[in-house]
Design a protein around this motif. Structure first.
Motif: not given
Ligand SMILES: [Zn+2]
Length: 304
Positions: A3-16, A72-77
Motif C-alpha cells: 500500500n506504500d508503493t505509490s509513495r516511493r522512492p523513499l530514503i531510509g537512514i540508520d544512525v548508529g 536513531t538510538p536514544g529517546q525519540v518522539d
C-alpha cells in the motif's frame, strides 16, 4: 508493504553510534542504492551527516523522493521528530526531523533504531505477508523489542512499548545502568555477554561461548546457561504478552546464527517438558533469524 508503493522512492537512514547507513528504495520497494559513512559526534554534525548521506544516496533522484525515514538510538518522539539523550553521539536534545526536513525539502519521519530494525527485518523476512503480530527481539549492545501489528509499529502511550531489556527478573541481580538490578539486559545483551565472557579483540563472544560449552568447558557451560536462561525468559515475556505469529531474532548477537537458535530451542524444549501450556505454544516454530546481508535497519527506517 504494497500500500506504500505509490509513495516511493523513499530514503531510509540508520544512525548508529559509530556509523550512518542509508538506502534508497525505488518505486517497487527494491534497494536502489546503499551508502555508509562514519558517524561524527555532536548535534550539528549529526544533522550535516544525515543530510549529506541522504543527498548522496538519492543522487539525481532527490527531487522524486517522497519521504526520508531516520532510525536513531536514544529517546525519540516519533510524532515530532525530536530526539534526546543519544549518549554515543553527544546529543542532548535535537529537532532532528524538523531540521533535516527543512534542509532537504522532504517530509521526514524519525523512529527509534530498534523499531526501525523491526520494520526492516519484518519486511525482509516476511515480505508482503505482514498480517498479525510480529515481535522483533534486538539482542544488540542493549536489549529491546519492536512490536508490529499488521505491519504497524506499536509505540505504546509514551513510546516505551517493547523496552523489555529493563524488566528486572534475572536471579543473578547484576546492577543495571538504569538503576535497577537483575534487568534482562544485564545478562543477555551483546554488552553483557562480552562482560560475562571476555574474548580476544575481534572474537565475538557468543559463538565462542557456545562452541566452548559444547566442547565441555565447564565455565562456558555455566555462563551459557545464565545467558540462554535470560534469552528464553525474554522470549517468553514478549511472546506470552502479545502472542506473535513470528518472533525475529536480531541485533549483533543474532549473527551467531543457527547455533544460537539451537541453544534457545534446547532450553525451550526443557521448559516445555514440564509445561504442557508452553509446549502447546510451540514458540520454537515461530522463531526466525534476521537477515544480515541487507541493511535492514535503514530499510526499516525508510518504511517505518
Ligand atoms: Zn535496567
Amino acid at each position: 508493504m504494497g500500500n506504500d508503493t505509490s509513495r516511493r522512492p523513499l530514503i531510509g537512514i540508520d544512525v548508529g553510534g559509530t556509523k550512518i547507513e542509508a538506502v534508497l528504495l525505488d518505486e517497487s520497494g527494491a534497494v536502489a542504492g546503499t551508502l555508509r559513512i562514519p558517524a561524527r559526534r555532536g548535534a550539528d554534525l549529526v544533522v550535516d551527516d544525515v543530510c549529506a548521506i541522504a543527498r548522496d544516496v538519492a543522487g539525481d533522484r532527490l527531487a522524486d523522493v517522497t519521504r526520508v525515514g531516520i532510525g536513531t538510538p536514544g529517546q525519540v518522539d516519533s510524532a515530532t521528530g525530536r530526539i534526546a539523550n543519544v549518549v554515543n553521539l553527544d546529543v542532548t536534545e535535537l529537532e532532528l526531523g524538523a531540521l533535516v526536513s527543512q534542509r532537504l525539502g522532504v517530509p521526514v519521519h524519525v523512529d527509534n533504531d530498534v523499531n526501525a530494525a523491526a520494520v526492516g527485518a519484518a519486511a525482509v523476512v516476511l515480505g508482503e505477508d505482514l498480517d498479525g503480530t510480529v515481535v522483533f527481539l534486538n539482542f544488540g549492545t542493549g536489549l529491546a523489542a519492536g512490536i508490529l501489528i499488521d505491519g504497524v509499529l506499536q509505540h505504546g502511550s509514551s513510546g516505551a512499548a517493547g523496552e523489555i531489556g529493563h524488566v528486572p527478573v534475572d536471579p543473578n541481580r547484576f546492577p543495571c545502568p538504569c538503576g535497577q538490578a537483575g534487568c534482562l539486559e544485564t545478562v543477555c545483551s551483546g554488552a553483557s555477554v562480552a562482560r560475562l565472557w571476555p574474548t580476544d579483540d575481534g572474537v565475538p563472544p557468543m559463538p565462542d561461548l557456545i562452541a566452548r560449552a559444547r566442547a565441555g568447558e565447564q565455565a562456558a557451560g555455566r555462563v551459557l546457561g545464565i545467558v540462554v536462561h535470560a534469552i528464553v525468559d525474554t522470549l517468553q515475556i514478549a511472546a506470552q504478552s502479545v502472542d506473535p505469529k513470528t518472533i525475529i531474532l536480531g541485533g549483533g548477537m543474532a549473527k551467531t546464527g543457527e547455533p544460537l537458535v539451537e541453544v534457545i530451542v534446547d532450553e525451550l524444549r526443557t521448559r516445555e517438558a514440564a509445561c504442557p501450556f508452553l509446549k502447546g505454544l510451540d514458540l520454537a516454530s515461530r522463531l526466525r533469524l534476521a537477515p544480515f546481508d541487507l541493511p535492514t535497519a535503514a530499510i526499516g527506517a525508510a518504511l517505518a
